[in-house]
Design a protein around this motif. Structure first.
Motif, short mmCIF file in Angstrom:
data_model
loop_
_atom_site.label_atom_id
_atom_site.label_comp_id
_atom_site.label_asym_id
_atom_site.label_seq_id
_atom_site.Cartn_x
_atom_site.Cartn_y
_atom_site.Cartn_z
N THR A 13 0.85 -1.19 0.00
CA THR A 13 0.00 0.00 0.00
C THR A 13 0.89 1.24 0.00
OG1 THR A 13 -0.20 0.20 2.42
CG2 THR A 13 -1.77 -1.25 1.28
N ASN A 37 -0.26 -0.45 -4.77
CA ASN A 37 -1.48 0.30 -4.44
C ASN A 37 -1.20 1.80 -4.34
OD1 ASN A 37 -2.73 1.39 -1.47
ND2 ASN A 37 -4.17 0.98 -3.14
N ALA A 61 -6.87 2.26 -5.00
CA ALA A 61 -7.83 1.89 -3.96
C ALA A 61 -7.62 2.81 -2.76
CB ALA A 61 -7.65 0.44 -3.53
N ILE A 63 -7.82 2.80 0.69
CA ILE A 63 -7.94 1.71 1.65
C ILE A 63 -8.56 2.13 2.98
CG2 ILE A 63 -6.12 0.32 0.59
CD1 ILE A 63 -4.25 1.31 2.84
N ASP A 66 -13.32 -0.08 3.68
CA ASP A 66 -13.16 -1.53 3.79
C ASP A 66 -13.44 -2.23 2.47
OD1 ASP A 66 -12.65 -3.91 5.26
OD2 ASP A 66 -14.80 -4.25 5.46
N CYS A 69 -10.42 -2.22 0.34
CA CYS A 69 -9.42 -3.20 0.77
C CYS A 69 -9.75 -4.58 0.22
CB CYS A 69 -9.35 -3.25 2.29
SG CYS A 69 -8.79 -1.72 3.07
N LEU A 72 -9.00 -4.60 -3.45
CA LEU A 72 -7.57 -4.66 -3.73
C LEU A 72 -7.05 -6.08 -3.59
CD1 LEU A 72 -4.94 -3.15 -4.35
CD2 LEU A 72 -4.78 -2.59 -1.91
N ASN A 88 1.88 -2.88 4.78
CA ASN A 88 1.00 -1.76 5.09
C ASN A 88 1.84 -0.51 5.28
OD1 ASN A 88 -1.74 -2.75 5.17
ND2 ASN A 88 -1.13 -4.01 6.92
N ALA A 119 -7.09 1.13 8.46
CA ALA A 119 -6.89 0.63 7.10
C ALA A 119 -5.92 -0.55 7.08
CB ALA A 119 -6.39 1.75 6.19
N GLN A 122 -7.87 -3.51 8.14
CA GLN A 122 -8.78 -3.92 7.06
C GLN A 122 -8.03 -4.66 5.96
OE1 GLN A 122 -12.07 -0.30 7.52
NE2 GLN A 122 -10.54 -0.20 5.90
N MET A 123 -6.80 -4.21 5.65
CA MET A 123 -6.01 -4.88 4.62
C MET A 123 -5.60 -6.28 5.07
SD MET A 123 -5.80 -3.31 1.79
CE MET A 123 -4.66 -4.53 1.16
#
Length: 265
Positions: A13, A37, A61, A63, A66, A69, A72, A88, A119, A122-123
């Motif tokens: 990301t 990303n 995206a 992120i 949600d 994510c 992605l 991340n 985020a 969530q990833m």
């Protein structure tokens, strides 16, 4: 090329610039195909993916959402059929003197926390099902020395990175043994962000100032952060999980840097 990396797939990301771009380059050199990303830096991300030269792709995206994510993660699976690594790296801050308690409001905290901490969670959640199917999956969260020492660009930023460090331990515990989760905590990193705002001469002066204040005598750049991230992703590091690696050219060794000016002891 490392046999432990060859053929694996990573999502990075914020991968179009700075630390993220360096991570993509180093992983690609080791045979990893990357999903780069980005939220808004389309040209940068596409250039990084193209330079990787191994089929890596750039995917937009935001992120913070949600659903983005999940999208992605699905894009990585659709393109490559697997996910092995997640970095991340995306983050944000607001510059505010720590002593100025009126410089931040609740929305500043929420805005920073949503990207820097939520985020990242969530990833991990979006990628975990696919990562569990592989034999050496790993996550690296890019935290900060701010989260260790309560310093940095603002109280809100330090708090978000402190939460990310704690979350790293929690996720490492619950995702073991299939997925390792670690963090890095950089200090100052001389990225293009500073150069764009300060100009070449100002950027050089800043790096010289930083170099004069840390034991190792140099200003850390993106590659010095990307290297340890790649090390933590390496399947050979399979015994390392739940750890946070400080990367600041030894700056944390001088505790005077964490004291308020004019204070002793």
């Amino acid at each position: 090329m490392s046999a432990g990396f060859d053929g694996r797939v990573a999502i990075v990301t914020g991968g179009g610039t700075g630390i993220g771009a360096s991570v993509v380059r180093m992983l690609a050199e080791r045979g990893v195909r990357c999903v780069v990303n980005y939220a808004s830096s389309k040209d940068d991300a596409e250039a990084v993916a193209a330079a990787a030269g191994n089929g890596s792709i750039a995917i937009q995206a935001d992120i913070v959402e949600d659903a983005a994510c999940k999208g992605l993660a699905q894009a990585a699976i659709d393109a490559f059929g697997r996910i092995d690594f997640l970095v991340n790296n995306a983050g944000r801050t607001k510059f505010a003197n720590h002593e100025d308690l009126d410089a931040l409001d609740a929305e500043d905290f929420v805005d920073i926390y949503r990207l820097n901490t939520i985020a990242a969670f969530q990833m991990v959640r979006a990628c975990a099902p696919a990562m569990r199917e592989q034999d050496a999956s790993a996550v690296v969260n890019v935290a900060s020395v701010a989260g260790l020492f309560g310093m940095g660009s603002s109280v809100a930023y330090a708090a978000s990175k402190g939460a990310l460090i704690t979350m790293t331990k929690s996720l490492a515990r619950v995702l073991a043994p299939k997925i390792r989760v670690n963090a890095v905590a950089p200090g100052y990193v001389g990225t293009g962000w500073f150069e764009k705002r300060l100009g070449a001469e100002g950027f050089e002066k800043l790096n010289q100032n930083i170099a004069s204040r840390v034991p190792m005598g140099f200003a850390t750049g993106p590659d010095e952060i990307a290297g340890p991230i790649v090390h933590l992703l390496d399947p050979l590091s399979r015994s390392i999980t739940g750890e946070t690696t400080t990367i600041d050219a030894g700056g944390h060794l001088d505790m005077a840097l964490t004291r308020r000016p004019g204070k002793e002891g």
